[in-house]
Design an enzyme around this catalytic site. Structure first.
Site, PDB file in Angstrom:
ATOM      1  N   SER A   9       0.788  -1.264   0.091  1.00 51.94           N
ATOM      2  CA  SER A   9       0.033   0.052  -0.089  1.00 51.94           C
ATOM      3  C   SER A   9       0.887   1.206  -0.059  1.00 51.94           C
ATOM      4  O   SER A   9       2.148   1.179   0.027  1.00 51.94           O
ATOM      5  CB  SER A   9      -0.867  -0.101   1.191  1.00 51.94           C
ATOM      6  N   LYS A  10       0.078   2.489   0.088  1.00 54.30           N
ATOM      7  CA  LYS A  10       0.987   3.759  -0.083  1.00 54.30           C
ATOM      8  C   LYS A  10       1.965   3.983   0.989  1.00 54.30           C
ATOM      9  O   LYS A  10       2.972   4.484   0.806  1.00 54.30           O
ATOM     10  CB  LYS A  10      -0.062   4.875   0.032  1.00 54.30           C
ATOM     11  N   ARG A  11       1.755   3.049   2.065  1.00 54.77           N
ATOM     12  CA  ARG A  11       2.748   3.085   3.287  1.00 54.77           C
ATOM     13  C   ARG A  11       3.892   2.626   2.783  1.00 54.77           C
ATOM     14  O   ARG A  11       4.978   3.094   3.386  1.00 54.77           O
ATOM     15  CB  ARG A  11       2.420   2.410   4.407  1.00 54.77           C
TER      16      ARG A  11
ATOM     17  N   GLY B 172       5.517   3.403  -0.222  1.00 59.48           N
ATOM     18  CA  GLY B 172       6.033   4.129  -1.175  1.00 59.48           C
ATOM     19  C   GLY B 172       4.708   4.318  -2.186  1.00 59.48           C
ATOM     20  O   GLY B 172       3.886   3.867  -1.918  1.00 59.48           O
TER      21      GLY B 172
END
Ligand code: GLU
Length: 469
Positions: free
Chosen positions: A249-251, A253
């Site tokens: 996920s966005k966490r 990158g």
């Protein structure tokens, strides 16, 4: 099968345009694309845009852009589900007519109560079949003014299974599958139903998709059977995990494919890296698009989740940068130099690429490095000059300037040779001349190989800057 005639293999990528194309979607598309190409089949793009609240034209464009960037052009489509509504309604009518679907007048509250009841009895929450017609059964009176949904008459007994191309045999008891709503009270078809009609009409032979769809597959198979449609083969691709083992996920990158374009990854490298995430050909880590197509086989798709590894992606990207031609790199890096307010025409950019490419992991790093030649020149600060340009240094520089002016050929080799001979002549080590030269000519203490830097900057500029100190 001969290789020149197109085969009947037809795959599809069917994204919902609710945001940018993320890495997982791009990888699924890549597998479907490679499978079709391998079999000389057809790759279809279908935009599943029936969720009007979440679908946007920008998201459609982002998907098209990402696919173009990765050079996975569809052979057919994009087809848009919103443009196929008449067809779905037609199939709903046909199913109502042949008795494979029925009108259900239960209100949402009633259905919720049925679910609650099942739950209370320790069963799976489900619709209780009140409106399901059976021989000899009397249906309740139609409530006045209420619009019905249409439900699919799912088989009550037995199991629905398939040999998943990736996960092996998967089976669901039909008793676990509800009578799925295929059309809402206003007549709009539901998600699983549109997918079924499309896969049928588009003659899809192989469905490769994320394993979050495994639960949909038995429902879709049962509807396809009711329609008398040929069943495609299904392969459900496990998800991608982040380096910490959690779902990517966005966490972790960037997950938007185009962000990788922004960051300076080459599409060839991306394709290579994404293909290796969950697919393998022996121990091969680096392969061309042609090799991927030649080798691609669902048997080598992994059953277990793949792990995103940014270091490896950088390694792959560095490989593709190194293997690229200088002119090609210059063309790709020039817009990035412009973005940095540099002038890519100020210099022989392909030569700069040749100088930098062995140590760059991204095109952005190349652009940063090229700013030494393309960006504004800032002379070294007074402090730096005071520290490094002492009398001895200045004497060396002026001697260098005199001899450089007279060089017959202004090449990196000639300049390196000149530097070497001066070191010998003056009995000094490289930093004694190298550092002052760098400072005087580039304003910086660290640069790539000085001979090459001077060669690229050109005689006029170098002599002018030397004269200035
Ligand atoms: N539209 C679905 C999604 O984006 C994919 C449906 C499918 O591949 O069957 O998740």
């Amino acid at each position: 099968m001969t290789t020149s005639t197109p085969s009947a293999v037809r795959t599809r990528f069917a994204p919902s345009p609710t945001g940018y194309l993320h890495l997982g979607g791009a990888r699924t598309a890549l597998f479907s694309w490679a499978f079709a190409r391998h079999h000389k089949g057809t790759f279809v793009l279908r935009i599943e845009d029936t969720d009007l609240e979440r679908s946007t034209p920008e998201a459609v464009q982002a998907i098209l852009d990402s696919m173009a960037w990765l050079d996975m052009q569809p052979d057919e489509g994009p087809f848009y589900q919103m443009q196929r509504m008449d067809r779905y309604r037609e199939v709903v009518r046909k199913m109502l007519a042949d008795g494979t679907a029925y009108h259900c007048y239960s209100s949402p509250e009633e259905v919720e109560a049925m679910r609650e009841k099942a739950r209370a009895a320790g069963l799976k929450p489900r619709y209780d079949g009140s409106w399901r017609p059976e021989p000899g059964k009397t249906l309740p009176p139609v409530p006045a003014g209420r619009k019905p949904v249409v439900r699919f008459k799912n088989p009550l007994e037995g199991a629905t299974g398939w040999n998943d191309l990736i996960k092996g045999h998967i089976s669901f008891d039909n008793s676990e599958l509800d009578d799925l709503v295929i059309a809402r009270p206003d007549g709009t078809p539901t998600y699983n139903f549109c997918v079924v009609v499309d896969d049928w009409d588009m003659k899809i032979t192989h469905v490769l998709r994320g394993d979050d769809h495994v639960n949909n597959t038995p429902r879709q198979i049962n509807i396809l059977r009711a329609l008398g449609a040929a069943l495609p083969e299904y392969g459900h691709v496990p998800m991608i995990l982040g380096p910490d083992g959690e779902k990517l996920s966005k966490r972790h990158g960037a997950v938007n494919v185009m962000e990788y374009d922004n960051e300076g990854y080459l599409p060839e490298a991306m394709v290579n890296y994404l293909a290796r995430l969950g697919w393998s050909h022996g121990n091969d880590e680096l392969f061309t698009r042609e090799q991927l197509v030649e080798w691609f086989d669902t048997r080598n798709l992994s059953k277990s989740a793949a792990q995103w590894d940014p270091k490896k992606l950088n390694w792959v990207n560095a490989h593709y940068i190194k293997a690229s031609g200088n002119a090609d790199l210059a063309e790709r890096v020039a817009p990035r130099i412009l973005k940095r307010q540099g002038n890519p025409q100020a210099v022989d950019l392909p030569a700069v690429m040749g100088l930098l490419k062995d140590r760059a992991e991204t095109l952005n790093q190349l652009a940063d490095g090229a700013m030494l030649f393309c960006g504004p020149y800032t002379p070294a600060s007074a402090e730096l000059r005071a520290e490094h340009l002492d009398e001895q240094a200045l004497a060396l520089l002026s001697s260098f300037e005199r001899q450089a002016r007279a060089l017959p050929a202004w090449t990196a080799e000639a300049l390196d040779a000149l530097i070497k001979s001066m070191l010998a002549e003056h009995g000094v080590k490289m930093p004694k001349l190298g550092l002052p030269l760098r400072l005087a000519v580039t304003g910086q203490k660290q640069t790539p190989a000085i001979g090459a830097v001077l060669a690229i900057l050109g005689r006029d500029l170098v002599l002018e800057r030397l004269a200035a100190v």
